[in-house]
Design a protein around this motif. Structure first.
Motif, mmCIF file in Angstrom:
data_model
loop_
_atom_site.group_PDB
_atom_site.id
_atom_site.type_symbol
_atom_site.label_atom_id
_atom_site.label_comp_id
_atom_site.label_asym_id
_atom_site.label_seq_id
_atom_site.Cartn_x
_atom_site.Cartn_y
_atom_site.Cartn_z
ATOM 1 N N CYS A 175 -19.299 -7.100 46.835
ATOM 2 C CA CYS A 175 -19.842 -6.204 45.770
ATOM 3 C C CYS A 175 -21.160 -7.077 45.694
ATOM 4 N N CYS A 212 -8.527 0.169 39.369
ATOM 5 C CA CYS A 212 -9.461 -0.324 40.160
ATOM 6 C C CYS A 212 -9.888 -0.994 40.423
ATOM 7 N N LEU A 257 -20.027 4.473 37.005
ATOM 8 C CA LEU A 257 -19.170 4.047 37.675
ATOM 9 C C LEU A 257 -19.835 3.912 39.669
ATOM 10 N N ILE A 258 -20.938 3.175 40.135
ATOM 11 C CA ILE A 258 -21.198 3.379 41.475
ATOM 12 C C ILE A 258 -20.633 3.445 42.536
ATOM 13 N N ALA A 259 -19.467 2.636 42.633
ATOM 14 C CA ALA A 259 -18.600 1.927 44.121
ATOM 15 C C ALA A 259 -17.132 1.888 43.197
ATOM 16 N N LYS A 309 -17.543 10.468 46.585
ATOM 17 C CA LYS A 309 -18.650 9.545 47.465
ATOM 18 C C LYS A 309 -18.496 7.955 47.265
ATOM 19 N N ARG A 310 -18.494 7.826 45.715
ATOM 20 C CA ARG A 310 -18.340 6.073 45.309
ATOM 21 C C ARG A 310 -16.862 5.765 46.254
ATOM 22 N N CYS A 311 -15.981 5.662 46.433
ATOM 23 C CA CYS A 311 -14.431 5.451 46.694
ATOM 24 C C CYS A 311 -14.562 4.940 48.035
ATOM 25 N N SER A 357 -15.433 10.087 50.577
ATOM 26 C CA SER A 357 -14.872 9.443 50.804
ATOM 27 C C SER A 357 -15.062 8.329 52.133
ATOM 28 N N ALA A 387 -25.509 2.784 47.903
ATOM 29 C CA ALA A 387 -24.826 3.148 47.164
ATOM 30 C C ALA A 387 -25.865 2.438 45.808
ATOM 31 N N TRP A 407 -28.490 4.215 42.918
ATOM 32 C CA TRP A 407 -28.354 3.861 42.017
ATOM 33 C C TRP A 407 -29.262 3.496 40.639
#
Lengths: 220, 155
Positions: free
Chosen positions: A39, A110, A135-137, A166-168, A189, A212, A216
């Protein structure tokens, strides 16, 4: 190789692995930490400048991570604070954080969360969990050496429903069975099997995270 | 089949003792069986047998939406064990190596800690320099033992 030889090789291999194996909990911690690294890497590729910190101001000398998801306002744990030259927005990458679902008002664990910095700071100052809207991801990691079961996939879809599909992303180092991959394939997802540093899947997932983050950044 | 079961049983006993979580994962996978591909579902003598039984019982024919499962053969179970050990070895090695690279990139200590705020126990400290080398050796040994997916013979 004959079966009997194979069995002997396996028994020897188990002994060798056991010598460097730290137990499932620690191995999971290490695997999840590599996803934190992924990340951070994605954030850099999206144009970010990274500060590894405990307090948002000073750089750390040693990585210190949560073993289990915890509250952002407790403890001094390493997170990545990322700023971008083109925007005043900042994001944070956390290993092990609770995030509150907007619909059910339940806080979910998470494994790795990329959060809007304002949301994370609100969590620390207000001593409330960050909200899913910030949350972004999020990455759900499963340290499996065989394919995770269908139950893992169902659980992940439940988490995704709560935090925003969509974030997961669900990730694991083994090859995924047709079942679990088919279950997630038609959803918003993502599932990434064979996800390990050095494998192609890492590049694919990193691109997904870069996108993502870029999206954002551009949201007003 | 009895010999295969005994060999698999021997391996699983050892795994349950030394790598219990891996043993559980393998048990679960073997219990769930192997999905039959759509192509296999509609071909071969097995298909003809299923088709005949359904026709005789006046039940609906097999369709693309059907899911068939077969138990893993003895060889397939041993392949599962091999692949799982290789995956675990690779995971252990590549995780440590990647984290070491990261600590080097950011100029921080190669010793990382994991802990819980709520727990009074000592943090788990991992010296990545030592652990990465150890895990890499184990991975290399594993790869040497099993090659790149070498097949186990039927005997």
């Amino acid at each position: 190789m004959s079966r009997e030889d194979f069995v002997r090789e396996v028994e020897a291999a188990i002994g060798e692995l056991k010598a460097s194996y730290r137990g499932n909990a620690s191995e999971s911690d290490l695997y999840e930490a590599t996803l934190f690294v992924l990340c951070v890497d994605a954030a850099k590729r999206a144009g970010g400048r990274v500060l590894l910190t405990h307090d948002g101001r000073n750089a750390i000398q040693q990585l210190s991570f949560r073993r289990s998801p915890g509250n952002l306002w407790l403890g001094e744990f390493t997170y990545a604070l990322v700023n971008f030259p083109s925007t005043s927005k900042q994001l944070e990458v956390h290993l092990g954080a609770y995030v509150a679902s907007g619909s059910s008002k339940v806080a979910h664990e998470c494994d790795v969360a990329i959060l809007d910095h304002e949301e994370a700071e609100r969590s620390r100052q207000g001593q409330v969990h960050p909200r899913a809207r910030g949350l972004i991801a999020v990455i759900e990691a499963k340290l499996y050496a065989t394919s995770p079961s269908l139950g893992v996939g169902r659980g992940f879809l439940g988490l995704a429903q709560e935090l925003g599909p969509k974030r997961c992303s669900l990730v694991f180092p083994s090859g995924g069975s047709d079942n679990i991959l088919a279950l997630i394939a038609k959803r918003d997802s993502q599932a990434y099997d064979r996800l390990l540093p050095g494998r192609d899947s890492i590049g694919t997932m990193r691109e997904h995270l870069v996108k993502a983050i870029s999206n954002w950044k551009h949201v007003r | 089949m009895a010999v295969e079961d005994e060999q698999y049983g021997r391996i699983m006993s050892r795994l349950r003792a030394d790598l219990p979580v891996l043993a559980e994962q393998l048990d679960a996978e073997v219990r769930s069986g192997r999905l039959i591909s759509e192509e296999s579902l509609f071909s071969g003598s097995s298909y003809q047998d299923r088709k005949a039984r359904l026709a005789e019982s006046k039940l609906p024919k097999l369709a693309k939406s059907d899911i068939g499962v077969l138990p893993y053969t003895g060889s397939e179970r041993l392949d599962l064990v091999r692949d799982a050990l290789l995956t675990l070895a690779e995971t252990m090695s590549s995780s440590r190596k990647e984290l070491l690279r990261f600590t080097d990139e950011f100029g921080v200590s190669p010793v990382i800690e994991f802990s819980d705020f709520e727990s009074a126990s000592e943090p788990d400290r991992i010296d990545l320099n030592i652990e990465a080398e150890r895990a890499q050796r184990a991975r290399n040994t594993m790869a040497h033992r099993f090659g790149s997916g070498g097949q186990v013979s039927e005997r």
